[in-house]
Design a protein around this motif. Structure first.
Motif, PDB file in Angstrom:
ATOM      1  N   UNK A  68       5.297   7.040   1.158  1.00  0.00           N
ATOM      2  CA  UNK A  68       3.960   7.630   1.244  1.00  0.00           C
ATOM      3  C   UNK A  68       2.952   6.507   1.447  1.00  0.00           C
ATOM      4  N   UNK A  69       2.129   6.646   2.460  1.00  0.00           N
ATOM      5  CA  UNK A  69       1.138   5.609   2.776  1.00  0.00           C
ATOM      6  C   UNK A  69      -0.235   6.247   2.911  1.00  0.00           C
ATOM      7  N   UNK A  70      -0.850   6.531   1.763  1.00  0.00           N
ATOM      8  CA  UNK A  70      -2.153   7.186   1.757  1.00  0.00           C
ATOM      9  C   UNK A  70      -3.245   6.314   1.144  1.00  0.00           C
ATOM     10  N   UNK A  71      -2.877   5.181   0.573  1.00  0.00           N
ATOM     11  CA  UNK A  71      -3.871   4.319  -0.054  1.00  0.00           C
ATOM     12  C   UNK A  71      -4.299   3.209   0.894  1.00  0.00           C
ATOM     13  N   UNK A  72      -5.526   2.725   0.697  1.00  0.00           N
ATOM     14  CA  UNK A  72      -6.076   1.675   1.554  1.00  0.00           C
ATOM     15  C   UNK A  72      -5.792   0.267   1.035  1.00  0.00           C
ATOM     16  N   UNK A  73      -5.423   0.147  -0.252  1.00  0.00           N
ATOM     17  CA  UNK A  73      -5.150  -1.171  -0.829  1.00  0.00           C
ATOM     18  C   UNK A  73      -3.913  -1.074  -1.724  1.00  0.00           C
ATOM     19  N   UNK A  74      -3.623  -2.143  -2.474  1.00  0.00           N
ATOM     20  CA  UNK A  74      -2.428  -2.198  -3.302  1.00  0.00           C
ATOM     21  C   UNK A  74      -2.309  -0.956  -4.175  1.00  0.00           C
ATOM     22  N   UNK A  75      -1.085  -0.440  -4.304  1.00  0.00           N
ATOM     23  CA  UNK A  75      -0.815   0.651  -5.242  1.00  0.00           C
ATOM     24  C   UNK A  75      -0.424   0.011  -6.570  1.00  0.00           C
TER      25      UNK A  75
ATOM     26  N   UNK B 248       0.806  -1.225   0.000  1.00  0.00           N
ATOM     27  CA  UNK B 248       0.000   0.000   0.000  1.00  0.00           C
ATOM     28  C   UNK B 248       0.837   1.273   0.000  1.00  0.00           C
ATOM     29  N   UNK B 249       2.140   1.148  -0.156  1.00  0.00           N
ATOM     30  CA  UNK B 249       3.009   2.317  -0.077  1.00  0.00           C
ATOM     31  C   UNK B 249       3.492   2.774  -1.445  1.00  0.00           C
ATOM     32  N   UNK B 250       3.908   4.037  -1.490  1.00  0.00           N
ATOM     33  CA  UNK B 250       4.601   4.611  -2.644  1.00  0.00           C
ATOM     34  C   UNK B 250       5.964   5.063  -2.151  1.00  0.00           C
ATOM     35  N   UNK B 251       7.016   4.671  -2.850  1.00  0.00           N
ATOM     36  CA  UNK B 251       8.358   5.100  -2.454  1.00  0.00           C
ATOM     37  C   UNK B 251       8.935   6.024  -3.516  1.00  0.00           C
TER      38      UNK B 251
END
Length: 480
Positions: A276-283, A260-263
């Motif tokens: 960045x951890x703003x999503x609730x499921x897989x990015x 669920x993170x963006x790096x």
């Protein structure tokens, strides 16, 4: 500095892809549509959404000039759209009608490339839309491809984990076996290249099911063979990495993951800059704009988040309105029920709905989702909100939220994985998944003997009625 400036939630199913042009952002989804937004204010263009695919959209991209928008789908087609009017200009189909997982347009807009589930790659002359060649590239599904910035070579990635470099006649130049030993998920060339002492040097990012993001140096000295050397192994994510992209200047590389993170990394040094951890499921998708310091991330939670990176983007009215929410999760359309929201979730929702002035009042009174769920005119007045208009706005927002969460959206397990529509006659295939009978039979008739979900061969084409699921769907429909 990376800050969230907009959360977009217009799609009705998971996000599969996103891309920028100089003036637009496009998002694609399993709901079979593309949505196009202006990067000036992130309002949707009047011609959006775009509908034309029979199944979910897997990949989308713009031409370098920004005039054309392309999308590919499980239906085996690539559609070319006008990015200015949304008009469907033309369409090409894979020669074997194999589902397409990925497509790419060369930077010089001369060649169009597609990777298919049957392991082939197809190459068209883009101006004339004529097929130049379709050739086997792997025994596994092709799920990633990218043209070099010089448009003369391209790379493919497959579910077996190999990366392969090809020339524009689909002749193999280089094979990197087991680049990601559990399977490649995405690859992307940096937008610039170097030429020194008769040597061409390219940068390539790749990611995979092994939870790694890798940066490679792909080079060729005049008169010699191409080589690929590993430059960095980036380990900032803890689960399979599904997407990656370079910034327009090649200085940053970003990735999205099942965790669920963006790096965000420094592409030259390989150092981790942001998580960045703003999503609730897989990015599932990441994209960076060509000029304005913007990043978009798409997720299975059906949202697309737009971010500002550094100082490359002047603050717009939309951003200033969102500023109090920067760095927080915006849960207004998440799958959590209102009663389960934390105090922080409620405060972020207030920001999302333009009720920033109420954040401190709610924080002081420790109001969580359960409290919001039971709010009335009387309880709102007791909070000391003096403005009658503001109290009314708050109550209307709460009622709209409750109505949305009690809506009739079908549970995901009731939807056919191929069409994403409510199943009428569910059957179980050899891969163990349930599909709408008509959809999976059409899939198999189209010479697709692999699972739509796993891409592995189906041991048999026998379909078994799923009566218990059909009864559950019937009960759910009667309750609506």
């Amino acid at each position: 500095m990376v800050s969230l400036i907009r959360a977009i939630r217009d799609h009705t199913d998971e996000i599969s892809c996103c891309a920028f042009s100089q003036s637009a952002l496009v998002t694609g989804s399993a709901d079979k549509t593309l949505r196009v937004y202006s990067t000036a204010d992130f309002k949707e263009f009047p011609f959006s959404p775009l509908t034309g695919h029979g199944y979910g959209v897997h990949r989308c991209c713009f031409s370098s000039c920004g005039s054309y928008l392309l999308s590919c789908s499980t239906d085996g087609s690539i559609i070319v759209w006008s990015s200015e009017t949304g008009e469907l200009l033309s369409a090409v189909e894979h020669p074997g009608r194999s589902p397409l997982r990925v497509c790419a347009l060369a930077p010089d807009s001369c060649l169009l490339l597609a990777g298919a589930c049957d392991g082939t790659v197809a190459l068209w002359d883009f101006p004339s839309k004529t097929l130049r060649r379709c050739a086997a590239a792997s025994e596994a599904s092709i799920v990633a491809c990218s043209f070099s910035p010089c448009s003369q070579v391209f790379v493919t990635g497959c579910t077996h984990g190999d990366l392969k470099l090809w020339d524009d006649h689909i002749s193999l130049l280089l094979a990197q076996k087991d680049a990601h030993d559990l399977g490649v998920t995405c690859c992307s060339f940096a937008p610039h290249f170097k030429i020194e002492d008769s040597c061409v040097e390219l940068r390539l990012a790749s990611c995979g099911q092994d939870s790694l993001l890798k940066i490679w140096i792909v080079s060729q000295r005049e008169g010699t063979a191409w080589t690929m050397m590993l430059l960095h192994i980036l380990t900032g994510q803890t689960a399979p990495v599904l997407s990656c992209a370079f910034s327009a200047d090649g200085e940053l590389v970003v990735s999205g993951s099942v965790d669920k993170s963006v790096t965000v990394y420094d592409a030259n040094l390989g150092t981790l800059l942001h998580i960045l951890k703003q999503h609730d499921r897989y990015v599932t998708a990441v994209a960076l704009s060509p000029a304005f310091g913007l990043m978009a991330t798409g997720s299975m939670d059906r949202s697309v988040n737009v971010w500002k990176i550094g100082d490359g983007y002047e603050e717009t009215e939309a951003e200033s309105q969102q500023a109090p929410c920067q760095g927080r999760k915006l849960p207004g359309h998440s799958r959590l029920l209102l009663a389960d929201w934390t105090e922080e979730d409620v405060q972020s929702w207030l920001c999302e709905e333009g009720l920033d002035e109420l954040v401190m009042i709610f924080k002081t009174n420790n109001i969580d989702g359960s409290e919001v769920n039971h709010m009335s005119k009387e309880t709102v007045a007791e909070l000391g909100i003096e403005s009658v208009g503001l109290r009314g706005r708050l109550l209307r927002k709460i009622e709209a939220l409750k109505a949305e969460q009690s809506g009739s959206e079908a549970p995901d397990e009731f939807l056919c994985p191929i069409t994403r529509e409510l199943m009428k006659d569910p059957v179980i295939a050899a891969d163990g998944y349930s599909y709408e009978r008509e959809s999976i039979e059409s899939w198999i008739r189209g010479k697709n003997k692999t699972s739509p979900m796993t891409n592995l061969p189906l041991r048999t084409t026998l379909l078994t009625p799923n009566r218990s699921l059909k009864m559950a769907i019937t009960r759910w429909k009667s309750s609506q």
